[in-house]
Design a protein around this motif. Structure first.
Motif, PDB file in Angstrom:
ATOM      1  N   SER A 149      57.182  63.703  64.284  1.00 42.62           N
ATOM      2  CA  SER A 149      58.275  63.316  65.177  1.00 42.62           C
ATOM      3  C   SER A 149      58.431  61.805  65.201  1.00 42.62           C
ATOM      4  O   SER A 149      57.481  61.052  65.022  1.00 42.62           O
ATOM      5  CB  SER A 149      58.040  63.840  66.596  1.00 42.62           C
ATOM      6  N   ILE A 150      59.677  61.378  65.438  1.00 43.61           N
ATOM      7  CA  ILE A 150      59.999  59.969  65.618  1.00 43.61           C
ATOM      8  C   ILE A 150      60.458  59.775  67.058  1.00 43.61           C
ATOM      9  O   ILE A 150      61.215  60.591  67.595  1.00 43.61           O
ATOM     10  CB  ILE A 150      61.095  59.509  64.642  1.00 43.61           C
ATOM     11  N   GLY A 206      65.615  52.171  72.524  1.00 43.02           N
ATOM     12  CA  GLY A 206      67.058  51.966  72.515  1.00 43.02           C
ATOM     13  C   GLY A 206      67.577  51.743  71.108  1.00 43.02           C
ATOM     14  O   GLY A 206      67.015  50.953  70.347  1.00 43.02           O
ATOM     15  N   VAL A 207      68.646  52.430  70.756  1.00 38.46           N
ATOM     16  CA  VAL A 207      69.243  52.322  69.424  1.00 38.46           C
ATOM     17  C   VAL A 207      70.746  52.109  69.583  1.00 38.46           C
ATOM     18  O   VAL A 207      71.396  52.772  70.396  1.00 38.46           O
ATOM     19  CB  VAL A 207      68.990  53.583  68.585  1.00 38.46           C
ATOM     20  N   ILE A 208      71.296  51.214  68.787  1.00 41.48           N
ATOM     21  CA  ILE A 208      72.738  50.987  68.814  1.00 41.48           C
ATOM     22  C   ILE A 208      73.428  52.123  68.059  1.00 41.48           C
ATOM     23  O   ILE A 208      73.295  52.255  66.837  1.00 41.48           O
ATOM     24  CB  ILE A 208      73.101  49.627  68.184  1.00 41.48           C
ATOM     25  N   ALA A 254      70.503  51.733  63.761  1.00 42.84           N
ATOM     26  CA  ALA A 254      70.222  53.107  63.362  1.00 42.84           C
ATOM     27  C   ALA A 254      69.438  53.194  62.053  1.00 42.84           C
ATOM     28  O   ALA A 254      68.574  54.054  61.890  1.00 42.84           O
ATOM     29  CB  ALA A 254      71.527  53.898  63.247  1.00 42.84           C
ATOM     30  N   VAL A 255      69.699  52.288  61.124  1.00 44.99           N
ATOM     31  CA  VAL A 255      69.008  52.344  59.838  1.00 44.99           C
ATOM     32  C   VAL A 255      67.515  52.074  59.989  1.00 44.99           C
ATOM     33  O   VAL A 255      66.703  52.537  59.169  1.00 44.99           O
ATOM     34  CB  VAL A 255      69.655  51.361  58.830  1.00 44.99           C
ATOM     35  N   GLU A 256      67.117  51.360  61.046  1.00 42.86           N
ATOM     36  CA  GLU A 256      65.692  51.119  61.259  1.00 42.86           C
ATOM     37  C   GLU A 256      64.961  52.408  61.632  1.00 42.86           C
ATOM     38  O   GLU A 256      63.776  52.568  61.325  1.00 42.86           O
ATOM     39  CB  GLU A 256      65.511  50.054  62.340  1.00 42.86           C
ATOM     40  N   ILE A 257      65.655  53.323  62.271  1.00 47.80           N
ATOM     41  CA  ILE A 257      65.089  54.648  62.536  1.00 47.80           C
ATOM     42  C   ILE A 257      65.113  55.479  61.256  1.00 47.80           C
ATOM     43  O   ILE A 257      64.175  56.236  60.961  1.00 47.80           O
ATOM     44  CB  ILE A 257      65.874  55.369  63.650  1.00 47.80           C
TER      45      ILE A 257
END
Length: 250
Positions: free
Chosen positions: A182-183, A187-189, A218-221
Motif C-alpha cells: 500500500s501507498i 496532501g497531493v495536488i 501526482a507523479v511523485e506518488i
C-alpha cells in the motif's frame, strides 16, 4: 530496458490526479495499461492523446463498487491484452473531515464501497489471472488517514481497512508470488484538492504542518507505485510506503 516492459496493468480512478499519473508513467515504462474510471469522457481526453504518441493505454468506464463492473473490466482487459500482471487500486472519494455524528449511513456505505470494497473485489477477481502467469503485483493507494486519525470517520475507516486488507492479502498470496503493498500519500495536488489549495490560508497551513512545506505532485506518488509494481521491489510485500513530505514524522 523499461521497468514494466510487456506487463499488463489495470489502474482504477484514472480520470485525473494520481490515477492518470500512474497510468501514464506505467505506459511510458512499457506496460499495456487499462485505465478505468466513472468519468469516461475526462479519462478519454488524456488517454487518447497519450495513445497518439505511441503509448498503449486503453480506457473503460468503471464503477469500482460494482461486482458486475469489475467483471467487465477484467474480461475486457483479458480480451485485449491476454493477461493481468498488475493491479493498482487507486479509485477513491474523500468527503473532507466528516465527523462520526455527521456521517449518514448512506455516506458511510458509499465511502466504504468505493474505497475498500472496490479494492477487495478487484483483488479477488484479478488474483486468479495473476496466479495463472506465475505472479503479479497489487498496489493499493491508501492514505496517511489509514495511519493517523482526524480525517473523517468513513474516510479514515476505509483507508485504515485498506491498509490491513493489504497486509492480509500479502500474507495470503505470497505463496503465489503475488506481492501486495500500500501507498499512503499525504496532501497531493489533484483536481480534487485544487480548490482547497487555492485558498491562501490553506497554503499557509500546509507550509506550517508539512516539513517539506508543500503538497506532492501526482507523479511523485506514481513513482512509488512504479517501484512497488516492478522488479525493483521483488522482496517487498505487505509494506506501507508513506509519501507525505514528512507530515507523519512529527
Amino acid at each position: 530496458m523499461k521497468k514494466l516492459q510487456n506487463k499488463v496493468a489495470i489502474v482504477t480512478g484514472a480520470a485525473g490526479g494520481i490515477g492518470a499519473a500512474i497510468a501514464l508513467l506505467f505506459a511510458e515504462e512499457g506496460a499495456n495499461v487499462m485505465a478505468t474510471d466513472l468519468q469516461q469522457e475526462k479519462m478519454a481526453t488524456w488517454a487518447d492523446a497519450a495513445g497518439h504518441t505511441g503509448l498503449v493505454i486503453a480506457h473503460l468506464q468503471h464503477d469500482v463498487a460494482s461486482w458486475d463492473s469489475w467483471q467487465n473490466v477484467v474480461k475486457t482487459t483479458l480480451a485485449l491484452y491476454g493477461k493481468i500482471d498488475i493491479l493498482i487500486n487507486n479509485a477513491g472519494i474523500y468527503p473532507p473531515g466528516v465527523t462520526t455524528e455527521a456521517t449518514s449511513k448512506e455516506l458511510w456505505d458509499k465511502v466504504i464501497g468505493i474505497n475498500l470494497t472496490g479494492p477487495f473485489i478487484g483483488t479477488q477477481l484479478c488474483v486468479p489471472h495473476m496466479r495463472a502467469v506465475g505472479g503479479g503485483a497489487i498496489v493499493n493507494i491508501s492514505s496517511i488517514a489509514g495511519i493517523v486519525g482526524g480525517n473523517g470517520a468513513a474516510y479514515s475507516a476505509s483507508k485504515g481497512g485498506l491498509r490491513l486488507l493489504t497486509k492480509d492479502n500479502a500474507v495470503e498470496f505470497a505463496k503465489d508470488h503475488i506481492r501486495v503493498n500500500s501507498i499512503h500519500p499525504g496532501g497531493v495536488i489533484t483536481p480534487m484538492t485544487e480548490a482547497f489549495i487555492s485558498n491562501e490560508s490553506a497554503r499557509a497551513m500546509i507550509k506550517n504542518i508539512c516539513p517539506m512545506e508543500r503538497m506532492a505532485n501526482a507523479v511523485e506518488i506514481a513513482y512509488g507505485a512504479l517501484y512497488l509494481a516492478g522488479a525493483d521491489s521483488s522482496y517487498v510485500t505487505g509494506t506501507e510506503l508513506v509519501i507525505d513530505g514528512g507530515l507523519t514524522a512529527r
